[in-house]
Motif scaffolding. Structure first.
Motif, mmCIF file in Angstrom:
data_model
loop_
_atom_site.group_PDB
_atom_site.id
_atom_site.type_symbol
_atom_site.label_atom_id
_atom_site.label_comp_id
_atom_site.label_asym_id
_atom_site.label_seq_id
_atom_site.Cartn_x
_atom_site.Cartn_y
_atom_site.Cartn_z
ATOM 1 N N ILE A 95 2.734 17.292 9.374
ATOM 2 C CA ILE A 95 2.771 16.686 10.787
ATOM 3 C C ILE A 95 1.399 16.993 11.826
ATOM 4 O O ILE A 95 1.050 15.950 12.455
ATOM 5 C CB ILE A 95 4.069 17.036 11.582
ATOM 6 N N GLU A 96 0.928 17.959 11.658
ATOM 7 C CA GLU A 96 -0.152 18.401 12.615
ATOM 8 C C GLU A 96 -1.485 17.684 11.886
ATOM 9 O O GLU A 96 -2.274 17.143 12.696
ATOM 10 C CB GLU A 96 -0.452 20.020 12.448
ATOM 11 N N SER A 97 -1.529 17.569 10.633
ATOM 12 C CA SER A 97 -2.542 16.845 9.905
ATOM 13 C C SER A 97 -2.592 15.465 10.104
ATOM 14 O O SER A 97 -3.451 14.799 10.575
ATOM 15 C CB SER A 97 -2.660 16.887 8.389
ATOM 16 N N LEU A 98 -1.365 14.835 10.237
ATOM 17 C CA LEU A 98 -1.218 13.155 10.534
ATOM 18 C C LEU A 98 -1.499 13.057 11.986
ATOM 19 O O LEU A 98 -2.279 12.142 12.621
ATOM 20 C CB LEU A 98 0.349 12.835 10.366
ATOM 21 N N ARG A 99 -1.036 13.822 12.769
ATOM 22 C CA ARG A 99 -1.146 13.889 14.385
ATOM 23 C C ARG A 99 -2.761 14.021 14.631
ATOM 24 O O ARG A 99 -3.317 13.242 15.464
ATOM 25 C CB ARG A 99 -0.435 15.004 15.428
ATOM 26 N N ALA A 100 -3.464 14.995 13.999
ATOM 27 C CA ALA A 100 -4.963 15.037 14.400
ATOM 28 C C ALA A 100 -5.721 13.750 13.843
ATOM 29 O O ALA A 100 -6.578 13.419 14.464
ATOM 30 C CB ALA A 100 -5.489 16.335 13.492
ATOM 31 N N HIS A 101 -5.359 13.138 12.655
ATOM 32 C CA HIS A 101 -6.009 12.152 12.005
ATOM 33 C C HIS A 101 -5.886 10.905 13.028
ATOM 34 O O HIS A 101 -6.625 10.264 13.364
ATOM 35 C CB HIS A 101 -5.471 11.716 10.787
ATOM 36 N N PHE A 102 -4.425 10.556 13.356
ATOM 37 C CA PHE A 102 -4.295 9.312 14.322
ATOM 38 C C PHE A 102 -4.951 9.619 15.716
ATOM 39 O O PHE A 102 -5.466 8.604 16.130
ATOM 40 C CB PHE A 102 -2.885 9.240 14.347
ATOM 41 N N GLN A 103 -4.852 10.866 16.231
ATOM 42 C CA GLN A 103 -5.584 10.863 17.656
ATOM 43 C C GLN A 103 -7.057 10.829 17.528
ATOM 44 O O GLN A 103 -7.576 10.128 18.353
ATOM 45 C CB GLN A 103 -5.040 12.385 18.057
ATOM 46 N N ALA A 104 -7.511 11.222 16.278
ATOM 47 C CA ALA A 104 -9.129 10.892 16.383
ATOM 48 C C ALA A 104 -9.244 9.534 16.026
ATOM 49 O O ALA A 104 -10.140 9.203 16.633
ATOM 50 C CB ALA A 104 -9.505 11.723 14.904
ATOM 51 N N GLU A 105 -8.399 8.986 15.149
ATOM 52 C CA GLU A 105 -8.516 7.408 15.231
ATOM 53 C C GLU A 105 -8.574 6.450 16.482
ATOM 54 O O GLU A 105 -9.222 5.626 16.637
ATOM 55 C CB GLU A 105 -7.713 6.784 14.102
ATOM 56 N N ALA A 106 -7.488 7.109 17.290
ATOM 57 C CA ALA A 106 -7.422 6.580 18.630
ATOM 58 C C ALA A 106 -8.592 6.697 19.458
ATOM 59 O O ALA A 106 -8.911 5.683 20.175
ATOM 60 C CB ALA A 106 -5.986 6.773 19.268
ATOM 61 N N LEU A 107 -9.240 7.741 19.297
ATOM 62 C CA LEU A 107 -10.537 8.111 20.230
ATOM 63 C C LEU A 107 -11.677 7.139 20.007
ATOM 64 O O LEU A 107 -12.397 6.863 20.668
ATOM 65 C CB LEU A 107 -10.921 9.428 20.166
ATOM 66 N N THR A 167 1.316 13.971 -1.424
ATOM 67 C CA THR A 167 0.007 13.256 -0.969
ATOM 68 C C THR A 167 0.294 12.156 0.009
ATOM 69 O O THR A 167 1.051 11.418 -0.156
ATOM 70 C CB THR A 167 -0.854 12.608 -2.162
ATOM 71 N N ASP A 168 -0.332 12.170 1.219
ATOM 72 C CA ASP A 168 -0.419 11.112 2.143
ATOM 73 C C ASP A 168 -1.668 10.270 2.039
ATOM 74 O O ASP A 168 -2.603 10.819 2.406
ATOM 75 C CB ASP A 168 -0.151 11.520 3.389
ATOM 76 N N HIS A 169 -1.633 9.216 1.434
ATOM 77 C CA HIS A 169 -2.557 8.225 0.952
ATOM 78 C C HIS A 169 -3.361 7.660 2.311
ATOM 79 O O HIS A 169 -4.369 7.380 2.210
ATOM 80 C CB HIS A 169 -1.953 7.156 0.276
ATOM 81 N N ARG A 170 -2.496 7.545 3.577
ATOM 82 C CA ARG A 170 -3.309 7.198 4.759
ATOM 83 C C ARG A 170 -4.367 7.824 5.111
ATOM 84 O O ARG A 170 -5.453 7.427 5.575
ATOM 85 C CB ARG A 170 -2.255 6.828 5.737
ATOM 86 N N ILE A 171 -4.218 9.293 5.022
ATOM 87 C CA ILE A 171 -5.316 10.396 5.381
ATOM 88 C C ILE A 171 -5.693 11.064 4.483
ATOM 89 O O ILE A 171 -6.687 11.699 4.927
ATOM 90 C CB ILE A 171 -4.266 11.211 6.633
ATOM 91 N N GLY A 172 -5.602 10.896 3.232
ATOM 92 C CA GLY A 172 -6.076 11.745 2.062
ATOM 93 C C GLY A 172 -5.257 13.104 1.972
ATOM 94 O O GLY A 172 -6.304 14.161 1.536
ATOM 95 N N GLU A 207 0.802 -1.264 -0.008
ATOM 96 C CA GLU A 207 -0.015 -0.109 0.083
ATOM 97 C C GLU A 207 0.816 1.129 0.044
ATOM 98 O O GLU A 207 2.012 1.403 0.540
ATOM 99 C CB GLU A 207 -0.845 -0.056 1.344
ATOM 100 N N LYS A 208 0.391 2.272 -0.542
ATOM 101 C CA LYS A 208 1.101 3.439 -0.761
ATOM 102 C C LYS A 208 0.754 4.373 0.547
ATOM 103 O O LYS A 208 -0.059 4.327 0.970
ATOM 104 C CB LYS A 208 0.375 4.457 -1.925
ATOM 105 N N ILE A 209 1.790 4.830 1.004
ATOM 106 C CA ILE A 209 1.830 5.826 2.139
ATOM 107 C C ILE A 209 1.830 7.237 1.859
ATOM 108 O O ILE A 209 0.999 7.941 2.073
ATOM 109 C CB ILE A 209 3.264 5.304 3.112
ATOM 110 N N ARG A 210 2.798 7.349 1.112
ATOM 111 C CA ARG A 210 3.124 9.005 0.731
ATOM 112 C C ARG A 210 3.537 8.864 -0.786
ATOM 113 O O ARG A 210 4.495 8.149 -1.009
ATOM 114 C CB ARG A 210 3.965 9.409 1.495
ATOM 115 N N THR A 211 3.144 9.897 -1.691
ATOM 116 C CA THR A 211 3.423 10.205 -3.163
ATOM 117 C C THR A 211 4.106 11.370 -3.014
ATOM 118 O O THR A 211 3.583 12.504 -2.554
ATOM 119 C CB THR A 211 2.383 10.049 -4.039
ATOM 120 N N TYR A 212 5.293 11.841 -3.649
ATOM 121 C CA TYR A 212 5.985 12.839 -4.074
ATOM 122 C C TYR A 212 5.838 13.113 -5.352
ATOM 123 O O TYR A 212 6.593 12.562 -6.273
ATOM 124 C CB TYR A 212 7.552 12.966 -3.539
ATOM 125 N N ASN A 213 5.163 13.866 -6.102
ATOM 126 C CA ASN A 213 4.868 14.283 -7.296
ATOM 127 C C ASN A 213 5.381 15.625 -7.924
ATOM 128 O O ASN A 213 4.862 16.557 -7.622
ATOM 129 C CB ASN A 213 3.513 14.277 -7.752
#
Length: 87
Positions: free
Chosen positions: A41-53, A18-23, A5-11
């Motif tokens: 980093i802030e977008s990733l942190r917010a996504h994974f914190q919300a997922e953990a909740l 594009t970070d494919h995990r969080i769109g 699975e793709k994690i991140r694409t640098y175009n």
């Protein structure tokens, strides 16, 4: 996550990350590669914190092992509870 699975694409032609995990899609790839990662980093942190909740946590599951209380009665404790035997 499956290894393929793709994690991140640098175009580079489209100046896009594009970070494919969080769109997440961000432009200005040179700034990102120079270390301006705050928004990513802030977008990733917010996504994974919300997922953990939204995931059941070990701290909120009930432990059904019997525990003898001070009065000799038996209790079930949550995993987050602390048991003191008064000694």
């Amino acid at each position: 996550m499956i290894r393929s699975e793709k994690i991140r694409t640098y175009n580079f032609p489209q100046d896009r990350l594009t970070d494919h995990r969080i769109g997440l899609t961000r432009h200005n790839l040179p700034a990102i590669l120079d270390g301006d990662l705050t928004e990513v980093i802030e977008s990733l942190r917010a996504h994974f914190q919300a997922e953990a909740l939204h995931r059941p946590s070990e701290a909120t599951r009930f432990v059904m092992a019997p525990v003898r209380g001070r009065g000799g009665d038996w209790h079930s404790l949550t995993a987050s509870a602390r048991c003191y035997d008064g000694v």
